[in-house]
Design a protein around this motif. Sequence first.
Motif, PDB file in Angstrom:
ATOM      1  N   ASP A  23       0.818  -1.216   0.000  1.00  0.00           N
ATOM      2  CA  ASP A  23       0.000   0.000   0.000  1.00  0.00           C
ATOM      3  C   ASP A  23       0.849   1.262   0.000  1.00  0.00           C
ATOM      4  O   ASP A  23       0.329   2.369  -0.196  1.00  0.00           O
ATOM      5  CB  ASP A  23      -0.935   0.006   1.220  1.00  0.00           C
ATOM      6  CG  ASP A  23      -2.072  -1.012   1.078  1.00  0.00           C
ATOM      7  OD1 ASP A  23      -2.230  -1.552  -0.035  1.00  0.00           O
ATOM      8  OD2 ASP A  23      -2.783  -1.257   2.057  1.00  0.00           O
ATOM      9  N   ASN A  24       2.142   1.111   0.222  1.00  0.00           N
ATOM     10  CA  ASN A  24       3.043   2.273   0.173  1.00  0.00           C
ATOM     11  C   ASN A  24       3.220   2.814  -1.244  1.00  0.00           C
ATOM     12  O   ASN A  24       3.728   3.924  -1.426  1.00  0.00           O
ATOM     13  CB  ASN A  24       4.421   1.899   0.742  1.00  0.00           C
ATOM     14  CG  ASN A  24       4.380   1.722   2.251  1.00  0.00           C
ATOM     15  OD1 ASN A  24       3.566   2.353   2.926  1.00  0.00           O
ATOM     16  ND2 ASN A  24       5.246   0.858   2.764  1.00  0.00           N
ATOM     17  N   ASP A  25       2.799   2.035  -2.254  1.00  0.00           N
ATOM     18  CA  ASP A  25       2.961   2.479  -3.642  1.00  0.00           C
ATOM     19  C   ASP A  25       2.285   3.824  -3.878  1.00  0.00           C
ATOM     20  O   ASP A  25       2.827   4.679  -4.578  1.00  0.00           O
ATOM     21  CB  ASP A  25       2.383   1.441  -4.603  1.00  0.00           C
ATOM     22  CG  ASP A  25       3.251   0.196  -4.706  1.00  0.00           C
ATOM     23  OD1 ASP A  25       4.473   0.315  -4.517  1.00  0.00           O
ATOM     24  OD2 ASP A  25       2.706  -0.892  -4.973  1.00  0.00           O
ATOM     25  N   GLU A  26       1.107   3.999  -3.318  1.00  0.00           N
ATOM     26  CA  GLU A  26       0.402   5.264  -3.504  1.00  0.00           C
ATOM     27  C   GLU A  26       1.215   6.427  -2.957  1.00  0.00           C
ATOM     28  O   GLU A  26       1.351   7.469  -3.621  1.00  0.00           O
ATOM     29  CB  GLU A  26      -0.968   5.224  -2.827  1.00  0.00           C
ATOM     30  CG  GLU A  26      -1.748   6.532  -2.955  1.00  0.00           C
ATOM     31  CD  GLU A  26      -3.080   6.488  -2.246  1.00  0.00           C
ATOM     32  OE1 GLU A  26      -3.463   7.518  -1.649  1.00  0.00           O
ATOM     33  OE2 GLU A  26      -3.748   5.438  -2.279  1.00  0.00           O
ATOM     34  N   GLN A  56      -6.307   4.619  -2.128  1.00  0.00           N
ATOM     35  CA  GLN A  56      -7.250   5.736  -2.231  1.00  0.00           C
ATOM     36  C   GLN A  56      -7.176   6.365  -3.620  1.00  0.00           C
ATOM     37  O   GLN A  56      -7.828   5.918  -4.529  1.00  0.00           O
ATOM     38  CB  GLN A  56      -6.961   6.780  -1.134  1.00  0.00           C
ATOM     39  CG  GLN A  56      -7.230   6.270   0.289  1.00  0.00           C
ATOM     40  CD  GLN A  56      -8.671   5.860   0.513  1.00  0.00           C
ATOM     41  OE1 GLN A  56      -9.582   6.476  -0.041  1.00  0.00           O
ATOM     42  NE2 GLN A  56      -8.879   4.820   1.303  1.00  0.00           N
ATOM     43  N   SER A  57      -6.354   7.398  -3.767  1.00  0.00           N
ATOM     44  CA  SER A  57      -6.308   8.108  -5.043  1.00  0.00           C
ATOM     45  C   SER A  57      -4.984   8.841  -5.192  1.00  0.00           C
ATOM     46  O   SER A  57      -4.392   9.280  -4.200  1.00  0.00           O
ATOM     47  CB  SER A  57      -7.474   9.109  -5.122  1.00  0.00           C
ATOM     48  OG  SER A  57      -7.509   9.759  -6.365  1.00  0.00           O
ATOM     49  N   ILE A  58      -4.540   8.966  -6.432  1.00  0.00           N
ATOM     50  CA  ILE A  58      -3.355   9.754  -6.766  1.00  0.00           C
ATOM     51  C   ILE A  58      -3.821  11.073  -7.360  1.00  0.00           C
ATOM     52  O   ILE A  58      -4.760  11.105  -8.155  1.00  0.00           O
ATOM     53  CB  ILE A  58      -2.477   8.988  -7.768  1.00  0.00           C
ATOM     54  CG1 ILE A  58      -1.929   7.705  -7.130  1.00  0.00           C
ATOM     55  CG2 ILE A  58      -1.339   9.864  -8.275  1.00  0.00           C
ATOM     56  CD1 ILE A  58      -1.346   6.734  -8.128  1.00  0.00           C
ATOM     57  N   ARG A  59      -3.157  12.169  -7.000  1.00  0.00           N
ATOM     58  CA  ARG A  59      -3.605  13.481  -7.450  1.00  0.00           C
ATOM     59  C   ARG A  59      -2.463  14.255  -8.117  1.00  0.00           C
ATOM     60  O   ARG A  59      -1.349  14.325  -7.587  1.00  0.00           O
ATOM     61  CB  ARG A  59      -4.148  14.297  -6.278  1.00  0.00           C
ATOM     62  CG  ARG A  59      -4.769  15.630  -6.700  1.00  0.00           C
ATOM     63  CD  ARG A  59      -5.381  16.370  -5.525  1.00  0.00           C
ATOM     64  NE  ARG A  59      -6.011  17.609  -5.956  1.00  0.00           N
ATOM     65  CZ  ARG A  59      -7.253  17.726  -6.374  1.00  0.00           C
ATOM     66  NH1 ARG A  59      -8.032  16.650  -6.410  1.00  0.00           N
ATOM     67  NH2 ARG A  59      -7.745  18.883  -6.755  1.00  0.00           N
ATOM     68  N   ILE A  60      -2.769  14.851  -9.267  1.00  0.00           N
ATOM     69  CA  ILE A  60      -1.870  15.785  -9.930  1.00  0.00           C
ATOM     70  C   ILE A  60      -2.569  17.135  -9.961  1.00  0.00           C
ATOM     71  O   ILE A  60      -3.677  17.262 -10.479  1.00  0.00           O
ATOM     72  CB  ILE A  60      -1.547  15.339 -11.372  1.00  0.00           C
ATOM     73  CG1 ILE A  60      -0.838  13.983 -11.361  1.00  0.00           C
ATOM     74  CG2 ILE A  60      -0.679  16.380 -12.068  1.00  0.00           C
ATOM     75  CD1 ILE A  60      -0.603  13.403 -12.750  1.00  0.00           C
ATOM     76  N   LYS A  74     -12.437   0.951  -1.090  1.00  0.00           N
ATOM     77  CA  LYS A  74     -13.807   0.490  -0.890  1.00  0.00           C
ATOM     78  C   LYS A  74     -14.797   1.634  -1.092  1.00  0.00           C
ATOM     79  O   LYS A  74     -15.967   1.514  -0.734  1.00  0.00           O
ATOM     80  CB  LYS A  74     -13.972  -0.098   0.510  1.00  0.00           C
ATOM     81  CG  LYS A  74     -13.060  -1.289   0.804  1.00  0.00           C
ATOM     82  CD  LYS A  74     -13.331  -2.464  -0.122  1.00  0.00           C
ATOM     83  CE  LYS A  74     -12.448  -3.670   0.227  1.00  0.00           C
ATOM     84  NZ  LYS A  74     -12.662  -4.798  -0.721  1.00  0.00           N
ATOM     85  N   LYS A  75     -14.325   2.731  -1.691  1.00  0.00           N
ATOM     86  CA  LYS A  75     -15.176   3.881  -1.972  1.00  0.00           C
ATOM     87  C   LYS A  75     -15.174   4.184  -3.466  1.00  0.00           C
ATOM     88  O   LYS A  75     -14.289   3.748  -4.200  1.00  0.00           O
ATOM     89  CB  LYS A  75     -14.682   5.105  -1.192  1.00  0.00           C
ATOM     90  CG  LYS A  75     -14.698   4.940   0.311  1.00  0.00           C
ATOM     91  CD  LYS A  75     -14.152   6.192   0.992  1.00  0.00           C
ATOM     92  CE  LYS A  75     -14.140   6.037   2.500  1.00  0.00           C
ATOM     93  NZ  LYS A  75     -13.577   7.251   3.173  1.00  0.00           N
ATOM     94  N   GLN A  76     -16.144   4.984  -3.891  1.00  0.00           N
ATOM     95  CA  GLN A  76     -16.271   5.329  -5.302  1.00  0.00           C
ATOM     96  C   GLN A  76     -15.344   6.494  -5.656  1.00  0.00           C
ATOM     97  O   GLN A  76     -15.776   7.614  -5.931  1.00  0.00           O
ATOM     98  CB  GLN A  76     -17.723   5.659  -5.636  1.00  0.00           C
ATOM     99  CG  GLN A  76     -18.647   4.468  -5.512  1.00  0.00           C
ATOM    100  CD  GLN A  76     -20.090   4.796  -5.864  1.00  0.00           C
ATOM    101  OE1 GLN A  76     -20.415   5.913  -6.247  1.00  0.00           O
ATOM    102  NE2 GLN A  76     -20.977   3.822  -5.713  1.00  0.00           N
ATOM    103  N   VAL A  77     -14.055   6.201  -5.691  1.00  0.00           N
ATOM    104  CA  VAL A  77     -13.048   7.229  -5.942  1.00  0.00           C
ATOM    105  C   VAL A  77     -12.574   7.154  -7.393  1.00  0.00           C
ATOM    106  O   VAL A  77     -12.816   6.189  -8.110  1.00  0.00           O
ATOM    107  CB  VAL A  77     -11.843   7.058  -5.006  1.00  0.00           C
ATOM    108  CG1 VAL A  77     -12.260   7.183  -3.556  1.00  0.00           C
ATOM    109  CG2 VAL A  77     -11.153   5.709  -5.247  1.00  0.00           C
ATOM    110  N   SER A  78     -11.881   8.185  -7.818  1.00  0.00           N
ATOM    111  CA  SER A  78     -11.120   8.146  -9.071  1.00  0.00           C
ATOM    112  C   SER A  78      -9.695   7.742  -8.730  1.00  0.00           C
ATOM    113  O   SER A  78      -9.085   8.317  -7.824  1.00  0.00           O
ATOM    114  CB  SER A  78     -11.128   9.515  -9.752  1.00  0.00           C
ATOM    115  OG  SER A  78     -12.434   9.872 -10.136  1.00  0.00           O
ATOM    116  N   LEU A  79      -9.167   6.749  -9.443  1.00  0.00           N
ATOM    117  CA  LEU A  79      -7.816   6.284  -9.140  1.00  0.00           C
ATOM    118  C   LEU A  79      -6.807   7.418  -9.340  1.00  0.00           C
ATOM    119  O   LEU A  79      -5.944   7.651  -8.496  1.00  0.00           O
ATOM    120  CB  LEU A  79      -7.468   5.076 -10.005  1.00  0.00           C
ATOM    121  CG  LEU A  79      -6.305   4.194  -9.556  1.00  0.00           C
ATOM    122  CD1 LEU A  79      -6.364   2.837 -10.241  1.00  0.00           C
ATOM    123  CD2 LEU A  79      -4.953   4.828  -9.802  1.00  0.00           C
TER     124      LEU A  79
END
Length: 510
Positions: free
Chosen positions: A83-86, A121-125, A149-154
């Motif tokens: 999970d550290n990849d994010e 969760q999600s990655i953000r730019i 487990k949520k409706q997120v954008s990757l």
Amino acid sequence: MLKKRVAFTSFIIILAFQLLSVSPGVFHWESSFLKVNKNGSIIYKADEKGNTIPDFSRVGFYGGDKKIPDVSIVKTVSPSGTDNDELIIQAAIDEVAKLPLDKNGFRGAILLKKGTYKIPQSIRISASGIVLRGEGDQPEGTKLIATSKKQVSLITVAGNGNIKEVKGSRVKVTDAYVPTGTFSFTVADTKKFKKGDKIILFRPGTQKWIDDLKMNQIEERPGTKQWQAKEYDLSFERIITKIEGNKISIDNPVVMPMETKYGGAEIYNYSFEGRIKHVGVEHIYFESEYEKDTSENHAWNAVAFSKIEHSWVRNVTAKYFGNSCVTLDGSAKNISVLNSNCYDHKSVITGSRRYSFNNNGQLNLFMNCKATDGRHDYVTGARTCGPNVFYNSTAAKTHADIGPHHRWSTGTLYDNITTDGEINIQDRGNWGSGHGWVGVTQVVWNCTVKRAAVQNPWASGKNYCIGLKGEKYDGRLKGRQDAEWEGQNKDGLQPASLYVAQLKARNAKP
């Protein structure tokens, strides 16, 4: 002598057969709405009010005037399988965001090496000039797995701020009728404007317009809302290319009539501080974890763009998401989505789900894409301002239709779309909370479908269905007007692609 005649006759027959077999023009036909000249330029046939099919070619990254660059790598990341990849990817993005922009407006590319990355969760730019690049959009390439487990954008790519009108710059368009397809109009005063200015071409919603569209007469059911004028103001982003007296020319065409009886139009200068640009997402395979085929508690979009311009997504594949591979919101402009796939959605099959390639912005291009198991695979939303283009793309195992979805989208080209389902441009009536007329200046060109309903709204322009292969049907509601249909189930439409022909026409030489 007889042998010579027989031989000569045989030669003529063979030559004629060869010409009929290989000549590209023998069985070809042209639309009556435009003609492509030998030099590649296009002549458009106007109707009695001056309306034409508009030029859709100035969409995507810099309107097609610049090639998407291969940006140099400045940071490389390898997968840890945890999970550290994010956190590792996000840290790399944040690090590159601090680098200076080069002369072309880029900071550099971040290379994600082959392997599997877990994204809880999600990655953000949120900065300009960053490219996120993988090493292949297959499972054995760079694979990002959304474990949320949520409706997120990757991946969320988003700037900030909003369009702000420059105070004191608003002036009235004085033409009683500005036709679809035109690049110019007259205004009351041009003193506040200059060539190169970014302007909003503003078209107000009015009650008379809604009355004439009959969108105040939507058949009621629980939750139905009649259209309200104040909700249908439309803002088209344009650039001034020329000023001659009180005549202003713009870089992209008008895509619906501007009529004084419906409030006419205005223009004003604007700014959009915080909108980012020059961001790319490319060569990556995205996958969402899920529990079962109808799961709702997992990642929703692979890539989401907001408050961004002159950027791209290319060569990506998304699998098992609830909604889309790529979704562009209303503030995403001049985006190219190329060579990308959206496969095997996981969700309940109902509204607000499975919009494989979803566009709510303007001047955007979706090209060479594939979708399976979706609902609205190539789709625009409410009050989407064109031009926009979906070109050379396919949809299979469809659960709903392709096309503008609801509440007045303007200026979209569906060009060489192949689907085992439907393309519809119609009055959707009380579906949703009152979808009503889905839009105007929607052009279906050389598409292949199971069936299609393409109709004209009661007011404010036309829709077009040229060279469609498939069944024509009545659509949701009886008694609606046919659009401009031409050449149904007739092979050989030329140009085969309207978008490609219009792109070439810009470089045509006399």
